[in-house]
Write an enzyme that holds these catalytic residues in place. Structure first.
Site, PDB file in Angstrom:
ATOM      1  N   ASP A 106      23.727  12.251 -46.732  1.00  0.00           N
ATOM      2  CA  ASP A 106      24.224  11.140 -47.702  1.00  0.00           C
ATOM      3  C   ASP A 106      25.500  10.858 -47.132  1.00  0.00           C
ATOM      4  O   ASP A 106      25.965  10.188 -47.948  1.00  0.00           O
ATOM      5  CB  ASP A 106      24.156  11.970 -48.910  1.00  0.00           C
ATOM      6  CG  ASP A 106      24.674  13.176 -49.139  1.00  0.00           C
ATOM      7  OD1 ASP A 106      25.744  13.539 -48.538  1.00  0.00           O
ATOM      8  OD2 ASP A 106      24.127  13.995 -49.910  1.00  0.00           O
ATOM      9  N   HIS A 121      20.671  17.206 -39.779  1.00  0.00           N
ATOM     10  CA  HIS A 121      19.486  16.215 -40.264  1.00  0.00           C
ATOM     11  C   HIS A 121      19.559  14.498 -40.077  1.00  0.00           C
ATOM     12  O   HIS A 121      19.066  14.035 -40.588  1.00  0.00           O
ATOM     13  CB  HIS A 121      18.789  16.532 -41.537  1.00  0.00           C
ATOM     14  CG  HIS A 121      18.216  18.109 -41.360  1.00  0.00           C
ATOM     15  ND1 HIS A 121      17.983  18.503 -42.729  1.00  0.00           N
ATOM     16  CD2 HIS A 121      18.053  18.850 -40.638  1.00  0.00           C
ATOM     17  CE1 HIS A 121      17.358  19.804 -42.527  1.00  0.00           C
ATOM     18  NE2 HIS A 121      17.560  19.776 -41.152  1.00  0.00           N
TER      19      HIS A 121
HETATM   20  P1  NAD Z   1      17.022  22.466 -50.099  1.00  0.00           P
HETATM   21  O1  NAD Z   1      15.978  22.988 -49.550  1.00  0.00           O
HETATM   22  O2  NAD Z   1      18.163  21.860 -49.555  1.00  0.00           O
HETATM   23  O3  NAD Z   1      17.439  23.250 -51.577  1.00  0.00           O
HETATM   24  C1  NAD Z   1      18.266  22.878 -52.411  1.00  0.00           C
HETATM   25  C2  NAD Z   1      18.803  23.976 -52.981  1.00  0.00           C
HETATM   26  O4  NAD Z   1      19.732  23.630 -53.865  1.00  0.00           O
HETATM   27  C3  NAD Z   1      17.792  24.640 -54.029  1.00  0.00           C
HETATM   28  O5  NAD Z   1      17.930  26.250 -53.544  1.00  0.00           O
HETATM   29  C4  NAD Z   1      18.432  24.726 -55.348  1.00  0.00           C
HETATM   30  O6  NAD Z   1      18.496  25.932 -56.222  1.00  0.00           O
HETATM   31  C5  NAD Z   1      19.982  24.472 -55.139  1.00  0.00           C
HETATM   32  N1  NAD Z   1      20.854  23.592 -56.131  1.00  0.00           N
HETATM   33  C6  NAD Z   1      20.524  22.702 -56.936  1.00  0.00           C
HETATM   34  N2  NAD Z   1      21.482  22.293 -57.847  1.00  0.00           N
HETATM   35  C7  NAD Z   1      22.642  22.829 -57.213  1.00  0.00           C
HETATM   36  C8  NAD Z   1      23.840  22.791 -57.591  1.00  0.00           C
HETATM   37  N3  NAD Z   1      24.288  22.128 -58.217  1.00  0.00           N
HETATM   38  N4  NAD Z   1      24.679  23.458 -56.627  1.00  0.00           N
HETATM   39  C9  NAD Z   1      24.387  24.475 -55.851  1.00  0.00           C
HETATM   40  N5  NAD Z   1      23.061  24.591 -55.486  1.00  0.00           N
HETATM   41  C10 NAD Z   1      22.072  23.801 -56.220  1.00  0.00           C
HETATM   42  O7  NAD Z   1      16.579  21.328 -50.805  1.00  0.00           O
HETATM   43  P2  NAD Z   1      15.477  20.010 -50.716  1.00  0.00           P
HETATM   44  O8  NAD Z   1      15.621  18.976 -51.586  1.00  0.00           O
HETATM   45  O9  NAD Z   1      13.876  20.330 -50.417  1.00  0.00           O
HETATM   46  O10 NAD Z   1      15.742  19.420 -49.347  1.00  0.00           O
HETATM   47  C11 NAD Z   1      15.136  19.648 -47.885  1.00  0.00           C
HETATM   48  C12 NAD Z   1      15.808  18.711 -46.930  1.00  0.00           C
HETATM   49  O11 NAD Z   1      15.962  17.441 -47.387  1.00  0.00           O
HETATM   50  C13 NAD Z   1      17.429  19.151 -46.913  1.00  0.00           C
HETATM   51  O12 NAD Z   1      17.601  20.241 -46.054  1.00  0.00           O
HETATM   52  C14 NAD Z   1      17.811  17.704 -46.488  1.00  0.00           C
HETATM   53  O13 NAD Z   1      17.765  17.543 -45.068  1.00  0.00           O
HETATM   54  C15 NAD Z   1      17.037  16.689 -47.092  1.00  0.00           C
HETATM   55  N6  NAD Z   1      17.659  16.196 -48.353  1.00  0.00           N
HETATM   56  C16 NAD Z   1      18.992  15.663 -48.438  1.00  0.00           C
HETATM   57  C17 NAD Z   1      19.612  15.217 -49.275  1.00  0.00           C
HETATM   58  C18 NAD Z   1      20.903  14.634 -49.181  1.00  0.00           C
HETATM   59  O14 NAD Z   1      21.229  13.985 -48.388  1.00  0.00           O
HETATM   60  N7  NAD Z   1      21.629  14.688 -50.318  1.00  0.00           N
HETATM   61  C19 NAD Z   1      18.825  15.514 -50.547  1.00  0.00           C
HETATM   62  C20 NAD Z   1      17.685  16.021 -50.629  1.00  0.00           C
HETATM   63  C21 NAD Z   1      16.843  16.396 -49.490  1.00  0.00           C
END
Ligand code: NAD
Ligand code: ZN
Length: 281
Positions: A106, A121
């Site tokens: 992001d 990523h």
């Molecule tokens: P992820 O595997 O990175 O897991 C998200 C983790 O964040 C969970 O363990 C959850 O418990 C924790 N979490 C939720 N809210 C939180 C908070 N406020 N503070 C701290 N921890 C918190 O998540 P995913 O969505 O399965 O993502 C997989 C991949 O997809 C990521 O590695 C990334 O490459 C991509 N992705 C990127 C973004 C972004 O750029 N913002 C968003 C979603 C997914």
């Protein structure tokens, strides 16, 4: 679980690296993909998170790709860095943090002012040439305009043309640029991975923030850091496999963690500097 304030002496020693995941940006209104309300509830990741799946959809059903792009960037462009992103940038400015290794695409770390960032990523604002590896970044305004234009395109031909034109051509070899986003099954960008390991080679403390620790190969990095002797602090409101290797498990959101830790660090940092200044005079 001990009190967060007890971490202050460790953090003041510096040589900190942050390893971040989607949870860090959930308080920037970007839902995690697998969490409730995440994109994967609506879009099948086997199609939309793989290069092969997206490419064949782009050829046979470009309207579906358009809808996905519009929804994805509407979410992304409506968010902004939160207190935790700014907190990490501040730790870097104080020379306490060596760098951020992020799985997020992001761009919020750069937007918050971090300069040492390894993007494992990719980055949703960047495009790259798969042949020359040249990376080109576009700004928020360019993306906002692109998404508005794309929304108005209805025919298959118009949609394809709009997307290809926006991605542009490589300034080196003139081949078509591709989104600089690492899809499932693709290898991580080598330069970014190297940068990430170079931070970890000097790290004494690793802050794992908002990551499930199950997306590989990125998830290997905390284990590498642990083997090199770094203290691991896992900040996540939910339990994850990283709890097993963590010296500290902080069941807090990323923003709450920084709201507690940063004012104390700021206070001790400035007190320290004041004393040094007085001594010099
Ligand atoms: P992820 O595997 O990175 O897991 C998200 C983790 O964040 C969970 O363990 C959850 O418990 C924790 N979490 C939720 N809210 C939180 C908070 N406020 N503070 C701290 N921890 C918190 O998540 P995913 O969505 O399965 O993502 C997989 C991949 O997809 C990521 O590695 C990334 O490459 C991509 N992705 C990127 C973004 C972004 O750029 N913002 C968003 C979603 C997914
Ligand atoms: Zn090229």
């Amino acid at each position: 679980m001990r009190h967060i304030k007890e971490l202050v002496p460790l953090l003041k020693k510096g040589n900190i690296v942050a390893f971040c995941g989607a949870g860090l940006s959930s308080e920037s209104s970007i839902p995690t993909f697998r969490g409730k309300g995440g994109l994967w509830e609506k879009y099948n990741p086997e199609v939309f998170a793989t290069l092969g799946g997206l490419l064949s959809l782009f050829i046979f059903s470009p309207k579906k790709v358009r809808d996905f792009i519009v929804e994805f960037y509407d979410i992304l462009l409506s968010g902004k860095p939160n207190y935790a992103h700014y907190g990490l940038a501040e730790l870097e400015r104080k020379n306490l943090l060596l760098g951020v290794i992020t799985q997020n695409i992001d761009d919020f770390h750069s937007q918050a002012g971090s300069t040492e960032v390894a993007e494992l990523h990719g980055n949703a604002y960047k495009f790259w040439c798969l042949k020359c590896k040249i990376v080109v970044k576009k700004n928020r305004e360019e993306f906002e305009k692109f998404i508005e234009n794309l929304k108005s395109k209805q025919s298959r031909k118009e949609i394809i043309r709009e997307i290809l034109n926006f991605m542009g051509k490589c300034p080196g070899c003139r081949k078509r640029m591709r989104p600089y986003i690492i899809f499932f099954g693709q290898s991580l960008p080598q330069d970014e991975l190297k940068k990430g390991y170079s931070y970890l080679d000097k790290a004494q403390t690793l802050l794992c923030i908002g990551t499930s620790g199950v997306v590989y190969p990125a998830a290997y990095l905390p284990y590498y850091s642990r083997r090199r002797g770094a203290k691991i602090i896992n900040i996540n409101p939910e339990s994850t496999p990283l709890d097993d290797i963590a010296d500290w498990v902080i069941r807090e959101t990323a923003v709450n963690f920084f709201k507690i830790i940063l004012p104390i660090l700021n206070e001790t940092f400035f007190r320290h500097r004041r004393i040094r200044f007085r001594r010099k005079v």
